[in-house]
Scaffold this motif. Sequence first.
Motif, PDB file in Angstrom:
ATOM      1  N   MET A 108      -1.698   2.464  -4.494  1.00 53.63           N
ATOM      2  CA  MET A 108      -1.562   1.014  -4.393  1.00 53.63           C
ATOM      3  C   MET A 108      -2.144   0.522  -3.071  1.00 53.63           C
ATOM      4  O   MET A 108      -2.039   1.187  -2.047  1.00 53.63           O
ATOM      5  CB  MET A 108      -0.091   0.601  -4.510  1.00 53.63           C
ATOM      6  CG  MET A 108       0.534   0.937  -5.858  1.00 53.63           C
ATOM      7  SD  MET A 108       2.262   0.455  -5.974  1.00 53.63           S
ATOM      8  CE  MET A 108       2.109  -1.324  -5.851  1.00 53.63           C
ATOM      9  N   ALA A 109      -2.788  -0.656  -3.104  1.00 49.84           N
ATOM     10  CA  ALA A 109      -3.415  -1.207  -1.914  1.00 49.84           C
ATOM     11  C   ALA A 109      -2.414  -2.014  -1.107  1.00 49.84           C
ATOM     12  O   ALA A 109      -1.499  -2.635  -1.656  1.00 49.84           O
ATOM     13  CB  ALA A 109      -4.595  -2.092  -2.314  1.00 49.84           C
ATOM     14  N   THR A 110      -2.585  -2.014   0.203  1.00 49.66           N
ATOM     15  CA  THR A 110      -1.783  -2.880   1.051  1.00 49.66           C
ATOM     16  C   THR A 110      -2.365  -4.289   1.003  1.00 49.66           C
ATOM     17  O   THR A 110      -3.486  -4.515   0.518  1.00 49.66           O
ATOM     18  CB  THR A 110      -1.794  -2.371   2.495  1.00 49.66           C
ATOM     19  OG1 THR A 110      -3.142  -2.453   3.011  1.00 49.66           O
ATOM     20  CG2 THR A 110      -1.314  -0.922   2.560  1.00 49.66           C
ATOM     21  N   GLU A 111      -1.594  -5.246   1.531  1.00 47.17           N
ATOM     22  CA  GLU A 111      -2.077  -6.626   1.527  1.00 47.17           C
ATOM     23  C   GLU A 111      -3.363  -6.760   2.330  1.00 47.17           C
ATOM     24  O   GLU A 111      -4.292  -7.477   1.917  1.00 47.17           O
ATOM     25  CB  GLU A 111      -1.004  -7.550   2.092  1.00 47.17           C
ATOM     26  CG  GLU A 111      -1.419  -9.015   2.118  1.00 47.17           C
ATOM     27  CD  GLU A 111      -0.338  -9.908   2.674  1.00 47.17           C
ATOM     28  OE1 GLU A 111      -0.689 -10.882   3.387  1.00 47.17           O
ATOM     29  OE2 GLU A 111       0.856  -9.647   2.417  1.00 47.17           O
ATOM     30  N   GLU A 112      -3.451  -6.078   3.454  1.00 49.31           N
ATOM     31  CA  GLU A 112      -4.651  -6.154   4.271  1.00 49.31           C
ATOM     32  C   GLU A 112      -5.851  -5.556   3.536  1.00 49.31           C
ATOM     33  O   GLU A 112      -6.964  -6.105   3.576  1.00 49.31           O
ATOM     34  CB  GLU A 112      -4.424  -5.415   5.589  1.00 49.31           C
ATOM     35  CG  GLU A 112      -5.624  -5.442   6.544  1.00 49.31           C
ATOM     36  CD  GLU A 112      -6.029  -6.855   6.924  1.00 49.31           C
ATOM     37  OE1 GLU A 112      -7.239  -7.072   7.168  1.00 49.31           O
ATOM     38  OE2 GLU A 112      -5.148  -7.745   6.959  1.00 49.31           O
ATOM     39  N   GLN A 113      -5.668  -4.441   2.844  1.00 52.37           N
ATOM     40  CA  GLN A 113      -6.758  -3.838   2.084  1.00 52.37           C
ATOM     41  C   GLN A 113      -7.205  -4.750   0.944  1.00 52.37           C
ATOM     42  O   GLN A 113      -8.406  -4.916   0.693  1.00 52.37           O
ATOM     43  CB  GLN A 113      -6.314  -2.483   1.533  1.00 52.37           C
ATOM     44  CG  GLN A 113      -6.139  -1.404   2.586  1.00 52.37           C
ATOM     45  CD  GLN A 113      -5.521  -0.132   2.022  1.00 52.37           C
ATOM     46  OE1 GLN A 113      -4.757  -0.166   1.049  1.00 52.37           O
ATOM     47  NE2 GLN A 113      -5.842   1.005   2.639  1.00 52.37           N
ATOM     48  N   ALA A 114      -6.240  -5.358   0.248  1.00 46.31           N
ATOM     49  CA  ALA A 114      -6.578  -6.265  -0.849  1.00 46.31           C
ATOM     50  C   ALA A 114      -7.325  -7.486  -0.323  1.00 46.31           C
ATOM     51  O   ALA A 114      -8.321  -7.926  -0.928  1.00 46.31           O
ATOM     52  CB  ALA A 114      -5.311  -6.681  -1.588  1.00 46.31           C
ATOM     53  N   ARG A 115      -6.871  -8.047   0.800  1.00 49.40           N
ATOM     54  CA  ARG A 115      -7.527  -9.220   1.359  1.00 49.40           C
ATOM     55  C   ARG A 115      -8.960  -8.889   1.784  1.00 49.40           C
ATOM     56  O   ARG A 115      -9.887  -9.682   1.557  1.00 49.40           O
ATOM     57  CB  ARG A 115      -6.732  -9.734   2.556  1.00 49.40           C
ATOM     58  CG  ARG A 115      -7.327 -11.003   3.179  1.00 49.40           C
ATOM     59  CD  ARG A 115      -6.634 -11.403   4.461  1.00 49.40           C
ATOM     60  NE  ARG A 115      -5.262 -11.821   4.215  1.00 49.40           N
ATOM     61  CZ  ARG A 115      -4.191 -11.134   4.583  1.00 49.40           C
ATOM     62  NH1 ARG A 115      -4.342  -9.978   5.225  1.00 49.40           N
ATOM     63  NH2 ARG A 115      -2.979 -11.577   4.343  1.00 49.40           N
ATOM     64  N   ARG A 116      -9.152  -7.729   2.370  1.00 50.22           N
ATOM     65  CA  ARG A 116     -10.495  -7.338   2.807  1.00 50.22           C
ATOM     66  C   ARG A 116     -11.417  -7.129   1.604  1.00 50.22           C
ATOM     67  O   ARG A 116     -12.601  -7.520   1.646  1.00 50.22           O
ATOM     68  CB  ARG A 116     -10.405  -6.053   3.632  1.00 50.22           C
ATOM     69  CG  ARG A 116     -11.739  -5.641   4.254  1.00 50.22           C
ATOM     70  CD  ARG A 116     -11.553  -4.466   5.190  1.00 50.22           C
ATOM     71  NE  ARG A 116     -12.822  -4.058   5.775  1.00 50.22           N
ATOM     72  CZ  ARG A 116     -12.960  -3.046   6.611  1.00 50.22           C
ATOM     73  NH1 ARG A 116     -11.909  -2.332   6.962  1.00 50.22           N
ATOM     74  NH2 ARG A 116     -14.152  -2.737   7.097  1.00 50.22           N
TER      75      ARG A 116
END
Length: 492
Positions: free
Chosen positions: A1-9
Amino acid sequence: MATEEQARRLVDVLATELTSRSGAVLRHDRYYRGKHPLRFASDEFRKYCADRYEGFSDNWVQPVADSPVERLTVTGVQAPGQVKADADLWEVWQRNGLDADSQLGFLGAGNAARAFVLVWGDPDDEDTPCVTFEDASSAIVQYEPGSRRRRRAALKMWQDGYSDFATLYLPDEVWKFERPLSAGDKKSPQMAEADAVMDSWTPRETGSEPNPQPNPMGVVPMVELPNRPLLASEPVSDVAGVIAMQDAINLLWALLFNNADFASLMQRVVTGAEIPKLPILDANGQKVGEKPIDLKKFVTDRILWLENPDAKVDSWPAAQLDAYTKVIEVCVGHIAAQTRTPQHYLVGKMANLSGDALIAAETGLVKRVEEKQLWFGQALREVFQLICLARGEDAKGKALAAGSVLWKDPQSRNIAQLTDSLLKLKQIGFPFEWLALRFGLTPTEVAVLMDMRAHEAEQDPVAAILGASGGAPPGPVPPVPPDPAPADAGVP
C-alpha cells in the motif's frame, strides 16, 4: 500500500504527463471540429486576408475520422469453448449505454491516438458495474516497465468550479485528491512556485467513504484503447497526418476566394483618354476649377462618355479559377490514399459502379477497420474481464482472457450476393444460427430469431423439418393422394 506522500507524488507525475499530452489532443479536437488557422500563407497575405477568412475551413479531417467509426460496432463477447455470446455481460454493456458511448470512445481514440475505459462497482447494483469511456485529455495509465499491458496505476483528472480533482487507481487501493486551480501565467515565477507549494494535492473530503478506499478488484480498473500502436513509440492519431494537407487546402481556397473577388470578372480598360472630370462652379455659375469624377458612378450607371476620338476600350479576361480546384482535388486524393478513406467518401462523386467495384474501392477502409477491431477488441476483452471482477466472478473473468469480442461485419455487401452465398453454405451443412450471424444479425437478434423458429416448429413441425432439410419452404403440407386400386381389385 502507498503512503499519502507517495500517492500525492504519483498524482503529480501523472498529471504532468497528462498535461503534456493535452496540447496535441486539443489540437486534433479543434481540427476535427473545423476550427483551422490560416497557415502556409505569406506574411503579407496573412496580414491582409487572415481576418477575412477566419472561421472558414474545408474540413476533410472529420470524414477521415468518422469513416472507420461508423463500421465499428460491438455485438457481444464470447468466452472460449462457448458457442453463444455471454448474455449477462452484454446486459451490463447495454445498461451502461455503451452502444452509443463506445462510438464516442472509438472516435476519441482515433482523434487523440488513445481513449480509456473505466470500470467500477455500483454499490446500489452489484450485478451492474459502472463502465465509462474516458477522453485522453482526462485519463492516463501507467504501465509496468517493459510491458504494454500490465497496468501499475491509472489517473482520472477533471476540473469543477475553482478546483482540480484527481482519482488515483492502484491495484489495491483508490486515492482521491483535489487542489485549487492554478492562476496561470499572471504571476511571477517565484510567486507561481510559492502557489504551487501551497496549492499541492490534498486528500479530498469523501464523507463516510474512506480515503483511500480498498480496491476489491485487485487490478487497476482502467484500460487504454490505443489507436495504431507502435512497438517503440506512442500510438498514432488518425488525423495527425491529415492536418498539414488540410492547412494547404484551406490556403488554396483562400487564394481562390481572393482571386474571385478581384479577377473572376472581365475587366474593362480605357486607353488614350483622360479621366473624366466635373467642373467646379462658383455662386454665379462660373467655372472655377475641375475635379475627377468618381469612377464608381460609371460602374453603377454602366455608362461612359468618351470625347477623345483616339480613345480605345479593351478588356482583360477573367481569371481561370479551376487551376485552384484541380490542385484541391489532388490534395483530397492524397488524403484519401494516405488514410485509406474511399474517394467516394470525400469527393462525393459516384459513377455507375458494380457491387464488386464498390467492394474493391472500400478494401483499404475495411482493412483499417479490422486493424482497429484487433487492437480495440483486445482492450475491450480486458474491460469485460474487469466487469466480471467487479461482479465477483473471478473464474469467469479469468476465462475471458482467452475469449473474443464480437463485431459487426465492417464490409459493405450486396444483399443478393450475400444471400446466395449463405444459401450455398446452408446446402453444404452450415448451421442456421451461424448463417444468421454471418448475415449481420447481432447475437441478441439471433437468439430471438431462434426462439421464433422454435415457435414455428411447434405450430407446424412437418414444414419445419422440410425447411431444415433444404427442401420445400415452411408452409401448408399438401394432402397425399390415395394409392390407385390394382387392376384385379374386386375380381373373385
